[in-house]
Motif scaffolding. Structure first.
Motif, PDB file in Angstrom:
ATOM      1  N   LEU A   4       0.817  -1.212   0.000  1.00 23.24           N
ATOM      2  CA  LEU A   4       0.000   0.000   0.000  1.00 23.24           C
ATOM      3  C   LEU A   4       0.851   1.263   0.000  1.00 23.24           C
ATOM      4  CD1 LEU A   4      -2.847  -0.956   2.478  1.00 23.24           C
ATOM      5  CD2 LEU A   4      -2.959  -0.829   0.001  1.00 23.24           C
ATOM      6  N   GLU A   5       2.053   1.180   0.546  1.00 19.78           N
ATOM      7  CA  GLU A   5       2.934   2.351   0.572  1.00 19.78           C
ATOM      8  C   GLU A   5       3.235   2.862  -0.826  1.00 19.78           C
ATOM      9  OE1 GLU A   5       6.490   1.589   2.727  1.00 19.78           O
ATOM     10  OE2 GLU A   5       5.449   1.372   4.640  1.00 19.78           O
ATOM     11  N   LYS A   6       3.255   1.980  -1.800  1.00 21.35           N
ATOM     12  CA  LYS A   6       3.568   2.376  -3.177  1.00 21.35           C
ATOM     13  C   LYS A   6       2.451   3.184  -3.822  1.00 21.35           C
ATOM     14  CE  LYS A   6       6.498  -1.610  -3.820  1.00 21.35           C
ATOM     15  NZ  LYS A   6       6.734  -2.845  -4.538  1.00 21.35           N
ATOM     16  N   LEU A   7       1.274   3.165  -3.215  1.00 19.15           N
ATOM     17  CA  LEU A   7       0.140   3.896  -3.763  1.00 19.15           C
ATOM     18  C   LEU A   7       0.106   5.355  -3.330  1.00 19.15           C
ATOM     19  CD1 LEU A   7      -2.673   1.245  -3.228  1.00 19.15           C
ATOM     20  CD2 LEU A   7      -1.443   1.745  -5.335  1.00 19.15           C
ATOM     21  N   PHE A   8       0.963   5.731  -2.395  1.00 15.90           N
ATOM     22  CA  PHE A   8       0.936   7.073  -1.819  1.00 15.90           C
ATOM     23  C   PHE A   8       2.308   7.725  -1.960  1.00 15.90           C
ATOM     24  CE2 PHE A   8      -2.308   4.566   0.276  1.00 15.90           C
ATOM     25  CZ  PHE A   8      -3.402   5.389   0.166  1.00 15.90           C
ATOM     26  N   PRO A   9       2.385   9.039  -1.749  1.00 16.36           N
ATOM     27  CA  PRO A   9       3.683   9.720  -1.798  1.00 16.36           C
ATOM     28  C   PRO A   9       4.655   9.124  -0.774  1.00 16.36           C
ATOM     29  CG  PRO A   9       1.916  11.334  -1.818  1.00 16.36           C
ATOM     30  CD  PRO A   9       1.287   9.999  -1.569  1.00 16.36           C
ATOM     31  N   PRO A  10       5.945   9.148  -1.066  1.00 14.19           N
ATOM     32  CA  PRO A  10       6.942   8.578  -0.149  1.00 14.19           C
ATOM     33  C   PRO A  10       6.906   9.270   1.219  1.00 14.19           C
ATOM     34  CG  PRO A  10       7.952   9.198  -2.237  1.00 14.19           C
ATOM     35  CD  PRO A  10       6.550   9.662  -2.283  1.00 14.19           C
ATOM     36  N   GLY A  11       6.835   8.464   2.276  1.00 17.93           N
ATOM     37  CA  GLY A  11       6.830   8.995   3.631  1.00 17.93           C
ATOM     38  C   GLY A  11       5.477   9.471   4.125  1.00 17.93           C
ATOM     39  N   TYR A  12       4.477   9.369   3.312  1.00 21.72           N
ATOM     40  CA  TYR A  12       3.141   9.856   3.669  1.00 21.72           C
ATOM     41  C   TYR A  12       2.485   8.894   4.656  1.00 21.72           C
ATOM     42  CZ  TYR A  12      -1.622  11.594   3.032  1.00 21.72           C
ATOM     43  OH  TYR A  12      -2.875  12.102   3.224  1.00 21.72           O
ATOM     44  N   GLU A  13       1.891   9.430   5.700  1.00 24.19           N
ATOM     45  CA  GLU A  13       1.161   8.619   6.686  1.00 24.19           C
ATOM     46  C   GLU A  13      -0.255   8.377   6.154  1.00 24.19           C
ATOM     47  OE1 GLU A  13       2.482   7.338   9.427  1.00 24.19           O
ATOM     48  OE2 GLU A  13       4.410   8.292   8.996  1.00 24.19           O
ATOM     49  N   MET A  92      -8.431  13.989  -1.901  1.00 25.51           N
ATOM     50  CA  MET A  92      -7.175  13.430  -1.405  1.00 25.51           C
ATOM     51  C   MET A  92      -5.963  13.700  -2.308  1.00 25.51           C
ATOM     52  SD  MET A  92      -7.860  12.703   1.522  1.00 25.51           S
ATOM     53  CE  MET A  92      -6.170  12.404   1.919  1.00 25.51           C
ATOM     54  N   PRO A  93      -6.041  13.647  -3.640  1.00 26.07           N
ATOM     55  CA  PRO A  93      -4.857  14.001  -4.428  1.00 26.07           C
ATOM     56  C   PRO A  93      -4.362  15.424  -4.181  1.00 26.07           C
ATOM     57  CG  PRO A  93      -6.405  12.844  -5.809  1.00 26.07           C
ATOM     58  CD  PRO A  93      -7.088  13.094  -4.495  1.00 26.07           C
ATOM     59  N   LEU A  94      -5.280  16.336  -3.902  1.00 24.05           N
ATOM     60  CA  LEU A  94      -4.873  17.709  -3.592  1.00 24.05           C
ATOM     61  C   LEU A  94      -4.101  17.761  -2.271  1.00 24.05           C
ATOM     62  CD1 LEU A  94      -8.183  19.513  -4.564  1.00 24.05           C
ATOM     63  CD2 LEU A  94      -6.097  19.307  -5.929  1.00 24.05           C
ATOM     64  N   LEU A  95      -4.556  16.977  -1.300  1.00 21.38           N
ATOM     65  CA  LEU A  95      -3.847  16.927  -0.022  1.00 21.38           C
ATOM     66  C   LEU A  95      -2.498  16.218  -0.158  1.00 21.38           C
ATOM     67  CD1 LEU A  95      -6.780  16.221   2.433  1.00 21.38           C
ATOM     68  CD2 LEU A  95      -5.628  18.379   1.951  1.00 21.38           C
ATOM     69  N   HIS A  96      -2.422  15.239  -1.041  1.00 18.79           N
ATOM     70  CA  HIS A  96      -1.134  14.573  -1.290  1.00 18.79           C
ATOM     71  C   HIS A  96      -0.145  15.546  -1.918  1.00 18.79           C
ATOM     72  CE1 HIS A  96      -3.145  10.339  -1.497  1.00 18.79           C
ATOM     73  NE2 HIS A  96      -3.183  10.875  -0.287  1.00 18.79           N
ATOM     74  N   TYR A  97      -0.632  16.356  -2.849  1.00 20.90           N
ATOM     75  CA  TYR A  97       0.238  17.351  -3.481  1.00 20.90           C
ATOM     76  C   TYR A  97       0.671  18.394  -2.454  1.00 20.90           C
ATOM     77  CZ  TYR A  97       2.114  20.294  -7.155  1.00 20.90           C
ATOM     78  OH  TYR A  97       2.957  21.030  -7.960  1.00 20.90           O
ATOM     79  N   LEU A 120       2.534  13.580 -10.079  1.00 24.26           N
ATOM     80  CA  LEU A 120       1.112  13.398 -10.343  1.00 24.26           C
ATOM     81  C   LEU A 120       0.686  11.955 -10.072  1.00 24.26           C
ATOM     82  CD1 LEU A 120      -1.544  14.535 -11.440  1.00 24.26           C
ATOM     83  CD2 LEU A 120      -0.789  13.806 -13.708  1.00 24.26           C
ATOM     84  N   VAL A 121       1.468  11.001 -10.526  1.00 26.57           N
ATOM     85  CA  VAL A 121       1.121   9.593 -10.323  1.00 26.57           C
ATOM     86  C   VAL A 121       1.119   9.241  -8.843  1.00 26.57           C
ATOM     87  CG1 VAL A 121       1.932   7.231 -10.704  1.00 26.57           C
ATOM     88  CG2 VAL A 121       1.844   8.829 -12.606  1.00 26.57           C
ATOM     89  N   SER A 122       2.096   9.718  -8.090  1.00 28.83           N
ATOM     90  CA  SER A 122       2.145   9.391  -6.665  1.00 28.83           C
ATOM     91  C   SER A 122       1.008  10.049  -5.890  1.00 28.83           C
ATOM     92  CB  SER A 122       3.492   9.789  -6.068  1.00 28.83           C
ATOM     93  OG  SER A 122       3.611  11.186  -5.971  1.00 28.83           O
ATOM     94  N   CYS A 123       0.488  11.152  -6.386  1.00 27.97           N
ATOM     95  CA  CYS A 123      -0.632  11.819  -5.715  1.00 27.97           C
ATOM     96  C   CYS A 123      -1.983  11.180  -6.051  1.00 27.97           C
ATOM     97  CB  CYS A 123      -0.682  13.292  -6.104  1.00 27.97           C
ATOM     98  SG  CYS A 123       0.669  14.274  -5.440  1.00 27.97           S
ATOM     99  N   VAL A 124      -2.105  10.626  -7.256  1.00 25.65           N
ATOM    100  CA  VAL A 124      -3.399  10.166  -7.751  1.00 25.65           C
ATOM    101  C   VAL A 124      -3.582   8.652  -7.630  1.00 25.65           C
ATOM    102  CG1 VAL A 124      -4.793  10.032  -9.854  1.00 25.65           C
ATOM    103  CG2 VAL A 124      -3.597  12.127  -9.298  1.00 25.65           C
ATOM    104  N   ARG A 125      -2.516   7.894  -7.544  1.00 26.02           N
ATOM    105  CA  ARG A 125      -2.610   6.431  -7.606  1.00 26.02           C
ATOM    106  C   ARG A 125      -3.509   5.837  -6.521  1.00 26.02           C
ATOM    107  NH1 ARG A 125       2.945   3.967  -7.324  1.00 26.02           N
ATOM    108  NH2 ARG A 125       3.206   5.328  -9.109  1.00 26.02           N
ATOM    109  N   GLY A 126      -3.306   6.157  -5.277  1.00 22.51           N
ATOM    110  CA  GLY A 126      -4.111   5.606  -4.179  1.00 22.51           C
ATOM    111  C   GLY A 126      -5.582   5.997  -4.260  1.00 22.51           C
TER     112      GLY A 126
END
Length: 162
Positions: A4-13, A92-97, A120-126
């Motif tokens: 699941l970590e691969k679906l989100f930005p690196p280090g994101y909780e 959620m992608p906006l918050l990831h960005y 963009l991919v790391s923000c939108v994938r999850g």
């Protein structure tokens, strides 16, 4: 959980985000189940009338010419129950960005990566996967409700589709 970590930005909780999405998903399924069961029960119950049965009580007899409420009318509210989950997943992608800018402060490093669209991919994938799973579940549950509707309504009481 490592996958699941691969679906989100690196280090994101992401655990809290997954819990909230799961809660919204469960609420949509649970509330829709209760509402559909109640609506179907009352729609089928209106097809019958009570008649005296022997000396002790009453029975139920199907009314002649009775038609059940159409499935579309019974489930008119259904898609609105999925809106909170979909709105959450769209935001959620906006918050990831925003995470790249404020929390990780790594937006400039991420932009220097030679592959285009990594941010963009790391923000939108999850959230994108969440939207696909939510819509798949919504369609599956809707089809299940239609099957239950067809099985519980007597054939002579089905609405005529013109």
């Amino acid at each position: 959980m490592r996958r699941l970590e691969k679906l989100f930005p690196p280090g994101y909780e992401y655990e809290a985000e997954l819990r909230l999405a799961g809660l919204l998903w469960g609420a949509a399924v649970g509330i829709s189940l209760v509402c559909f069961a109640c609506n179907l029960y009352y729609a089928v119950d209106k097809l019958y009338r009570a008649v005296p049965y022997g000396d002790t009580g009453y029975g139920r007899v199907l009314q002649e010419g009775a038609r059940v409420t159409a499935f579309g009318e019974l489930t008119l509210w259904y898609w609105a129950l999925w809106l909170p989950l979909l709105l959450f997943l769209i935001v959620m992608p906006l918050l990831h960005y925003h995470y790249y800018y404020r929390d990780a402060k790594s937006i400039y490093v991420m932009r220097r990566i030679s592959r285009r669209g990594v941010v963009l991919v790391s923000c939108v994938r999850g959230p994108g996967l969440g939207v696909c799973l939510a819509m798949g579940t919504a369609l599956l549950v809707y089809a299940l409700y239609f099957g239950i509707y067809c099985l519980s309504v007597p054939a002579e009481c089905m609405p005529r589709f013109v």
